[in-house]
Design a protein around this motif. Structure first.
Motif, PDB file in Angstrom:
ATOM      1  N   VAL A   1       9.530 -12.395  -8.730  1.00  0.00           N
ATOM      2  CA  VAL A   1       8.257 -12.312  -9.447  1.00  0.00           C
ATOM      3  C   VAL A   1       7.102 -12.046  -8.485  1.00  0.00           C
ATOM      4  N   LEU A   2       7.107 -12.714  -7.336  1.00  0.00           N
ATOM      5  CA  LEU A   2       6.037 -12.511  -6.347  1.00  0.00           C
ATOM      6  C   LEU A   2       6.040 -11.096  -5.785  1.00  0.00           C
ATOM      7  N   ALA A   3       7.219 -10.533  -5.562  1.00  0.00           N
ATOM      8  CA  ALA A   3       7.301  -9.174  -5.026  1.00  0.00           C
ATOM      9  C   ALA A   3       6.660  -8.177  -5.983  1.00  0.00           C
ATOM     10  N   VAL A   4       6.939  -8.322  -7.269  1.00  0.00           N
ATOM     11  CA  VAL A   4       6.353  -7.427  -8.269  1.00  0.00           C
ATOM     12  C   VAL A   4       4.839  -7.617  -8.321  1.00  0.00           C
ATOM     13  N   THR A   5       4.383  -8.866  -8.258  1.00  0.00           N
ATOM     14  CA  THR A   5       2.952  -9.159  -8.317  1.00  0.00           C
ATOM     15  C   THR A   5       2.213  -8.604  -7.101  1.00  0.00           C
ATOM     16  N   ALA A   6       2.808  -8.728  -5.920  1.00  0.00           N
ATOM     17  CA  ALA A   6       2.164  -8.212  -4.707  1.00  0.00           C
ATOM     18  C   ALA A   6       1.998  -6.694  -4.776  1.00  0.00           C
ATOM     19  N   ALA A   7       3.022  -6.006  -5.260  1.00  0.00           N
ATOM     20  CA  ALA A   7       2.923  -4.549  -5.376  1.00  0.00           C
ATOM     21  C   ALA A   7       1.812  -4.146  -6.328  1.00  0.00           C
ATOM     22  N   ALA A   8       1.551  -4.975  -7.341  1.00  0.00           N
ATOM     23  CA  ALA A   8       0.565  -4.624  -8.361  1.00  0.00           C
ATOM     24  C   ALA A   8      -0.861  -5.008  -7.979  1.00  0.00           C
ATOM     25  N   THR A   9      -1.043  -6.017  -7.146  1.00  0.00           N
ATOM     26  CA  THR A   9      -2.396  -6.545  -6.930  1.00  0.00           C
ATOM     27  C   THR A   9      -2.951  -6.385  -5.521  1.00  0.00           C
ATOM     28  N   VAL A  10      -2.111  -6.357  -4.492  1.00  0.00           N
ATOM     29  CA  VAL A  10      -2.616  -6.325  -3.112  1.00  0.00           C
ATOM     30  C   VAL A  10      -2.983  -4.895  -2.733  1.00  0.00           C
ATOM     31  N   ARG A  11      -4.128  -4.736  -2.103  1.00  0.00           N
ATOM     32  CA  ARG A  11      -4.579  -3.418  -1.634  1.00  0.00           C
ATOM     33  C   ARG A  11      -4.965  -3.513  -0.153  1.00  0.00           C
ATOM     34  N   ASP A  12      -4.759  -2.424   0.580  1.00  0.00           N
ATOM     35  CA  ASP A  12      -5.113  -2.352   1.995  1.00  0.00           C
ATOM     36  C   ASP A  12      -6.489  -1.708   2.124  1.00  0.00           C
ATOM     37  N   LYS A  13      -7.436  -2.447   2.677  1.00  0.00           N
ATOM     38  CA  LYS A  13      -8.771  -1.881   2.873  1.00  0.00           C
ATOM     39  C   LYS A  13      -8.850  -1.103   4.172  1.00  0.00           C
ATOM     40  N   SER A  14      -8.149  -1.569   5.195  1.00  0.00           N
ATOM     41  CA  SER A  14      -8.202  -0.882   6.490  1.00  0.00           C
ATOM     42  C   SER A  14      -6.897  -1.080   7.232  1.00  0.00           C
ATOM     43  N   ARG A  15      -6.592  -0.135   8.108  1.00  0.00           N
ATOM     44  CA  ARG A  15      -5.437  -0.232   8.987  1.00  0.00           C
ATOM     45  C   ARG A  15      -5.880   0.219  10.369  1.00  0.00           C
ATOM     46  N   ALA A  16      -5.315  -0.390  11.384  1.00  0.00           N
ATOM     47  CA  ALA A  16      -5.687  -0.028  12.754  1.00  0.00           C
ATOM     48  C   ALA A  16      -5.205   1.373  13.076  1.00  0.00           C
ATOM     49  N   ALA A  17      -6.010   2.085  13.835  1.00  0.00           N
ATOM     50  CA  ALA A  17      -5.621   3.419  14.286  1.00  0.00           C
ATOM     51  C   ALA A  17      -4.784   3.304  15.548  1.00  0.00           C
ATOM     52  N   GLY A  18      -4.136   4.400  15.904  1.00  0.00           N
ATOM     53  CA  GLY A  18      -3.373   4.428  17.146  1.00  0.00           C
ATOM     54  C   GLY A  18      -1.934   3.996  16.953  1.00  0.00           C
ATOM     55  N   GLY A  19      -1.178   4.097  18.019  1.00  0.00           N
ATOM     56  CA  GLY A  19       0.237   3.778  17.961  1.00  0.00           C
ATOM     57  C   GLY A  19       0.552   2.400  18.495  1.00  0.00           C
ATOM     58  N   LEU A  20       1.822   2.222  18.851  1.00  0.00           N
ATOM     59  CA  LEU A  20       2.309   0.925  19.285  1.00  0.00           C
ATOM     60  C   LEU A  20       1.599   0.457  20.547  1.00  0.00           C
ATOM     61  N   ARG A  21       1.307   1.365  21.470  1.00  0.00           N
ATOM     62  CA  ARG A  21       0.674   0.974  22.727  1.00  0.00           C
ATOM     63  C   ARG A  21      -0.685   0.331  22.484  1.00  0.00           C
ATOM     64  N   GLN A  22      -1.479   0.914  21.579  1.00  0.00           N
ATOM     65  CA  GLN A  22      -2.807   0.363  21.312  1.00  0.00           C
ATOM     66  C   GLN A  22      -2.704  -0.989  20.615  1.00  0.00           C
ATOM     67  N   VAL A  23      -1.751  -1.108  19.681  1.00  0.00           N
ATOM     68  CA  VAL A  23      -1.557  -2.387  18.989  1.00  0.00           C
ATOM     69  C   VAL A  23      -1.120  -3.460  19.974  1.00  0.00           C
ATOM     70  N   MET A  24      -0.192  -3.127  20.865  1.00  0.00           N
ATOM     71  CA  MET A  24       0.290  -4.088  21.856  1.00  0.00           C
ATOM     72  C   MET A  24      -0.800  -4.480  22.842  1.00  0.00           C
ATOM     73  N   ALA A  25      -1.731  -3.570  23.110  1.00  0.00           N
ATOM     74  CA  ALA A  25      -2.842  -3.900  24.005  1.00  0.00           C
ATOM     75  C   ALA A  25      -3.677  -5.030  23.413  1.00  0.00           C
ATOM     76  N   GLY A  26      -3.867  -5.005  22.093  1.00  0.00           N
ATOM     77  CA  GLY A  26      -4.578  -6.095  21.439  1.00  0.00           C
ATOM     78  C   GLY A  26      -3.830  -7.404  21.559  1.00  0.00           C
ATOM     79  N   MET A  27      -2.484  -7.341  21.488  1.00  0.00           N
ATOM     80  CA  MET A  27      -1.677  -8.554  21.616  1.00  0.00           C
ATOM     81  C   MET A  27      -1.791  -9.140  23.014  1.00  0.00           C
TER      82      MET A  27
END
Length: 421
Positions: free
Chosen positions: A186-212
């Motif tokens: 039930v939660l999986a169906v609800t998440a697909a229907a209600t959750v929206r992504d406002k932003s996503r980080a740009a760049g690839g794995l290297r840039q994401v790992m730099a933040g980590m």
């Protein structure tokens, strides 16, 4: 309509869906907490059916935390890079699959694998809710919304105690686990229907790992994470597993009634999280209420551990106060987000949540090992029976963890509820 008014109208039109998305993440955390504490009301049945002792049950329950804590850093990185919608949908379905595996397990290794799958996929719940809150709402609302999500999680902890125990008694632990699997679908169906992504980080794995890397090099991140571990010990080590048999022994209660008393710790946490979050936002301070909460949790846990002869009402009050104080953990999440760059917010939240939840993987088997170490050989109904002294000695570890948390919180830098990195 003026150009300035158009973004304002767009924000307001998006708000209802943003609230639904946040609420779905909070409900996912509610569900995750039911699954987290479920073994605490199945201890006797699991010991009997698989012929094991406290150490084995502690290790079994800890497999949830191996999966949950182990996934926290990847979850944070994935949330930063891909957003919460698809991740939360797949994760909820994964929880359902883990419940099915747990229910149908023929041996202890399969039970452990089921717990690991449940933990690894439940790892997306709280970070998902906080990611939605961080993306769609102003910083001044982050601690309150995170506290409300934590409140729902604690409600799940309450539901996973006495109500789930009644379900186990009415059916059995396998059928109860299959019923929990339906909730994940039930939660999986609800998440697909209600959750929206406002932003996503740009760049690839290297840039994401730099933040980590930046998050990991920040001394404040480590102080907050270790302080958070101090709040988690009583929640996961006592209320999440060993408090039920302890209260059954010291108060002469049946397992359902004992689970109801330990639920007071979850209720206290559920009340404390939004209250402390609101209070922190209101006074513009993170450090003061965090320190005060840890001190309260340490004192209450000491009373539970070292004064087992207290009347039942006093035990209930101590459980509530321990949870209320421990809920100050939510301020650690707000602070670590403010003490790290915005682009690495998910990584920072995941890092802290990894150590905070990983405390369960430390405390639950450690307490089980200490109990087995002090076991006198007594058995009742196929399950081992431990003495009051054994429990009090084991729970001393939880008090010590809270004291260490106080020391770390005192060293934490105050953010004044503003982004400082």
């Amino acid at each position: 309509m003026s150009a300035a008014a158009e973004p304002h109208a767009a924000r307001h039109s998006a708000l209802p869906l943003a609230l639904l998305g946040w609420a779905t993440g909070a409900l996912f955390f509610f569900y995750a907490w039911i699954l987290r504490v479920a073994p605490s009301v199945m201890i006797d049945e699991l010991m009997r059916d698989f012929a094991v002792g406290a150490a084995a049950i502690g290790n079994l329950s800890a497999f949830y935390f191996y999966g949950y804590a182990g996934m926290q850093i990847p979850v944070g990185l994935l949330m930063d890079r891909f957003g919460p919608r698809r991740l939360m949908t797949v994760a909820a379905a994964g929880c359902a699959a883990g419940c099915v595996l747990f229910a149908l397990a023929p041996a202890l290794w399969a039970l452990s694998l089921g717990r690991f799958v449940i933990g690894a996929t439940a790892a997306f719940s709280l970070v998902g809710a906080m990611t939605v809150a961080g993306q769609w709402f102003p910083p001044a609302r982050f601690a309150l919304l995170s506290g409300l999500a934590m409140m729902l999680g604690m409600a799940g902890g309450v539901f996973g105690q006495a109500p789930l125990r009644l379900l186990v008694e009415h059916l059995d632990w396998q059928q109860a686990s299959l019923a929990l699997a339906a909730g994940g679908v039930v939660l999986a169906v609800t998440a697909a229907a209600t959750v929206r992504d406002k932003s996503r980080a740009a760049g690839g794995l290297r840039q994401v790992m730099a933040g980590m890397v930046q998050v990991g090099r920040n001394r404040q991140t480590w102080l907050i994470a270790i302080a958070g571990m101090g709040t988690t010990g009583p929640l996961l080590g006592f209320a999440g597993l060993w408090g039920v048999p302890f209260l059954a022994l010291t108060q002469g209660l049946d397992r359902t009634a004992a689970a109801g008393i330990t639920s007071m710790l979850f209720i206290g946490w559920g009340v404390g999280a939004p209250v402390l979050g609101w209070f922190s936002d209101r006074i513009g301070r993170r450090k003061l209420p965090f320190v005060a909460g840890l001190m309260l949790a340490a004192a209450a846990m000491a009373g539970l551990a070292w004064a087992p002869g207290l009347p039942l009402w006093a035990v209930s009050v101590l459980c509530f106060l321990c949870g209320f104080g421990g809920a100050g953990q939510i301020l650690g999440f707000a602070a670590v987000r403010e003490l790290n760059p915005p682009a690495a917010a998910g990584a920072a939240l995941g890092f802290v949540n990894a150590l905070v939840t990983g405390a369960g993987a430390l405390y639950q088997p450690l307490l089980g090992w200490l109990l087995d170490l002090a076991w006198t050989g007594e058995v009742a109904g196929g399950a081992r029976v431990y003495t009051v002294t054994a429990y009090s000695t084991a729970f001393s570890v939880l008090v010590a963890g809270a004291v260490v948390g106080i020391a770390c919180t005192l060293l934490m830098r105050e953010t004044r509820c503003r982004q400082s990195a």
